[in-house]
Scaffold this active site. Structure first.
Site, PDB file in Angstrom:
ATOM      1  N   ASP A  98      17.895  10.640   3.609  1.00 40.97           N
ATOM      2  CA  ASP A  98      16.944   9.930   2.762  1.00 40.97           C
ATOM      3  C   ASP A  98      17.733   9.016   1.832  1.00 40.97           C
ATOM      4  OD1 ASP A  98      14.548   9.237   1.406  1.00 40.97           O
ATOM      5  OD2 ASP A  98      13.760  11.249   1.797  1.00 40.97           O
ATOM      6  N   ASP A 199      13.575   5.198   1.025  1.00 38.28           N
ATOM      7  CA  ASP A 199      12.511   5.453   0.062  1.00 38.28           C
ATOM      8  C   ASP A 199      12.016   4.147  -0.566  1.00 38.28           C
ATOM      9  OD1 ASP A 199      11.050   7.547  -1.532  1.00 38.28           O
ATOM     10  OD2 ASP A 199      12.098   6.551  -3.192  1.00 38.28           O
ATOM     11  N   GLU A 256      10.115   3.224   4.087  1.00 41.53           N
ATOM     12  CA  GLU A 256       8.842   3.589   3.456  1.00 41.53           C
ATOM     13  C   GLU A 256       8.331   2.369   2.701  1.00 41.53           C
ATOM     14  OE1 GLU A 256       7.044   6.965   0.421  1.00 41.53           O
ATOM     15  OE2 GLU A 256       8.960   6.034  -0.038  1.00 41.53           O
ATOM     16  N   HIS A 332       6.142  15.143   2.599  1.00 47.76           N
ATOM     17  CA  HIS A 332       6.306  15.841   1.323  1.00 47.76           C
ATOM     18  C   HIS A 332       5.488  15.214   0.197  1.00 47.76           C
ATOM     19  CE1 HIS A 332       8.918  12.384   1.256  1.00 47.76           C
ATOM     20  NE2 HIS A 332       9.046  12.505  -0.055  1.00 47.76           N
ATOM     21  N   ASP A 333       4.915  14.027   0.428  1.00 47.91           N
ATOM     22  CA  ASP A 333       4.121  13.338  -0.591  1.00 47.91           C
ATOM     23  C   ASP A 333       2.625  13.373  -0.309  1.00 47.91           C
ATOM     24  OD1 ASP A 333       6.202  12.543  -2.258  1.00 47.91           O
ATOM     25  OD2 ASP A 333       6.526  10.653  -1.210  1.00 47.91           O
TER      26      ASP A 333
END
Length: 557
Positions: A98, A199, A256, A332-333
């Site tokens: 990440d 991210d 993302e 995870h979000d």
């Protein structure tokens, strides 16, 4: 058609803090992940995406990084990482890191230096602005509630943080900042990692002059996303990243990109764009926001199937032959897929989890499976604010209920139960022993109480489980150019009960039919003329009859 390896891959996402504890401290770690690699291999995944494991004060569960070249102590050591990476590669698994470079932690050395004065070597590593009439430079609101600006007395200036105050945004206009990022990327790639999930990478280029953002009536701050997503220099930065770093390695990249459209995605991931391989878009997970714009995503309304179909079909059609889709229901979000898009009651959880898996995995793109999704794990359904840990959820509650008094506490708790990120972050449910086999110590976050019935041990050896159904879905993709490369044909977009579509490739056709309701319905797509039925979530096939949450896939040769 070029067939890059990531087009045939299935990615399994691991949230390390919640995956497997090995050293009895209640927190998942790298040795714990290493011991669970055979489980991921058994599922059939090709790539593991790891949420951040770098040094961090953990104000946002590791998305506030203070040292990009070292491992967070609770996760282990660099030697533990090297062992995990080597073991994964031995088992034929790739590792995706990440990359969080829109912002750092406020405890990163760069920011510690930058905040001291306006004339030190790191002064322009971040985005600083003078006060305007004694207050913040503009009306921008943070994604995590409150202002996106915090005042630093030492500089007598404000710094920008699109997320928490402990996550100051880097100044990508500064070429030194970009060189620092290229260097840290090479550090991990030279270790042998197989790529990056980036991210909020489309937020790195801010608009010239930092103008005010659109502000809903009665809202305390402006909505920054339309201004900061897909900024004016994003393409330049991504091309430079590719030229300087990515093009020198055989890696997979996914960006993302909140707020991006298919046209944006083609710009960044076009098969000839030389930027990224694919993006995470948010259209389908952003459905059913609150009608009151001041409340944003906080709502408990179910997603309308026609809107879901429109969102997924839009991306399927637009990117075909031009770019590449990332396929995901949750991460995870996001809340758990079966709770948000299916039905997590005991009667239908298993069926609807398999139905959702089928609907997604038969599309064109690279599927992502979030830890526990392959078991049909559900939302945890908290009822009290003190059960929550997530910064976004807690901040939203305090702003919406305590400060603005927009809704009653119980209403907001209902919204949190439906949409909070904490639903995805409860420890992995390995078995029915204490703490679900995650740890023999008190877990960092409470385990979902339904672990006694929903767990890996109960599913791995059960041929009819969600886990083994996912194994079959993944195996189908690995053995079918039609599933990987076929073009997409939307069927009956106005049908609000059934999601059906076809895929076409080299004279073969795939027909996918999924009932998104708990009703028995009838649909005729000439399935009786199919060459074979490839998979379905009921033991038999009743032709045009679709039972509750039934899904089936047919091949026509």
């Amino acid at each position: 058609m070029s067939k890059q390896w990531w087009k045939n891959a299935v990615v399994y996402q691991v949230y390390p803090r919640s995956y497997q504890d090995s050293n009895h401290d209640g927190i998942g770690d790298l040795p714990g992940l290493t011991q669970r690699l055979p489980y991921i291999k058994k599922l059939g995944a090709d790539v593991i995406w790891l949420n951040p494991i770098y040094k961090s004060p953990d104000k946002d569960n590791g998305y506030d990084i203070s040292d990009y070249r070292n491992i967070q102590d609770v996760y282990g050591t660099m030697a533990d990482f090297d062992t995990m990476l080597h073991t994964a590669h031995q088992q034929g698994l790739k590792i995706l890191m990440d990359l969080v470079v829109n912002h750092t932690s406020d405890q990163h050395d760069w920011f510690e230096q930058s905040r001291q004065s306006k004339d030190n070597p790191y002064a322009d590593y971040y985005i600083w602005r003078d006060p305007v009439d004694g207050h913040a430079p503009n009306n921008w609101g943070s994604y995590f509630s409150g202002s996106a600006w915090t005042f630093e007395p030492k500089r007598q200036q404000y710094y920008l943080h699109l997320f928490a105050p402990g996550q100051p945004d880097l100044n990508w206009e500064n070429p030194q900042v970009r060189q620092e990022i290229w260097s840290l990327m090479r550090f991990w790639l030279d270790k042998g990692v197989d790529g990056f999930r980036m991210d909020v990478i489309n937020l790195i280029s801010k608009p010239a002059g930092l103008p005010d953002a659109p502000q809903a009536p009665g809202a305390p701050y402006g909505n920054v996303e339309p201004l900061v997503s897909d900024g004016p220099k994003l393409n330049d930065y991504l091309r430079e990243m590719n030229t300087e770093v990515l093009s020198h390695y055989d890696v997979m990249t996914v960006g993302e990109m909140p707020g991006s459209t298919p046209a944006d995605a083609i710009t960044y991931t076009g098969l000839d764009a030389n930027e990224l391989n694919m993006v995470f878009q948010f259209q389908h997970v952003g459905l059913s926001p609150n009608p009151d714009q001041r409340l944003g995503k906080w709502n408990d309304a179910p997603v309308k199937l026609t809107e879901l179909k429109d969102a997924l079909s839009r991306w399927q059609k637009a990117l075909d032959g031009k770019g590449w889709n990332s396929l995901y229901w949750n991460n995870h979000d996001q809340p758990r897929a079966v709770s948000r898009f299916g039905n997590d009651t005991p009667a239908y959880r298993d069926l609807s989890a398999k139905m959702l898996g089928t609907t997604l995995h038969m599309l064109q793109g690279t599927p992502y499976v979030y830890e526990g999704e392959e078991l049909g794990e559900t939302n945890v359904h908290y009822t009290s604010l003190d059960q929550y840990e997530d910064l976004e959820s807690l901040n939203a509650y305090h702003e919406i209920v305590d400060d603005e008094k927009l809704i009653e506490p119980q209403t907001m708790l209902t919204y949190l139960s439906h949409m909070s990120r904490d639903n995805a972050r409860t420890p992995m449910q390995w078995d029915d022993t204490t703490n679900a086999g995650f740890s023999d110590a008190q877990p960092w976050f409470a385990v979902n109480p339904n672990y006694t019935t929903i767990n890996a041990a109960a599913e791995v050896d059960d041929d009819h489980s969600v886990f083994n159904y996912y194994r079959r879905l993944i195996a189908l993709r690995h053995n079918s150019d039609l599933i990987v490369h076929g073009t997409y044909e939307e069927l009956d977009p106005d049908d609000d009960q059934v999601f059906a579509y076809r895929r076409h490739y080299q004279g073969q056709t795939l027909l996918v039919i999924s009932n998104f309701t708990d009703q028995t319905v009838t649909r005729d797509y000439d399935q009786d003329t199919a060459s074979e039925k490839l998979i379905g979530n009921y033991a038999d096939d009743q032709g045009t009859t679709l039972r509750p949450y039934e899904t089936k896939v047919y091949l026509f040769k």
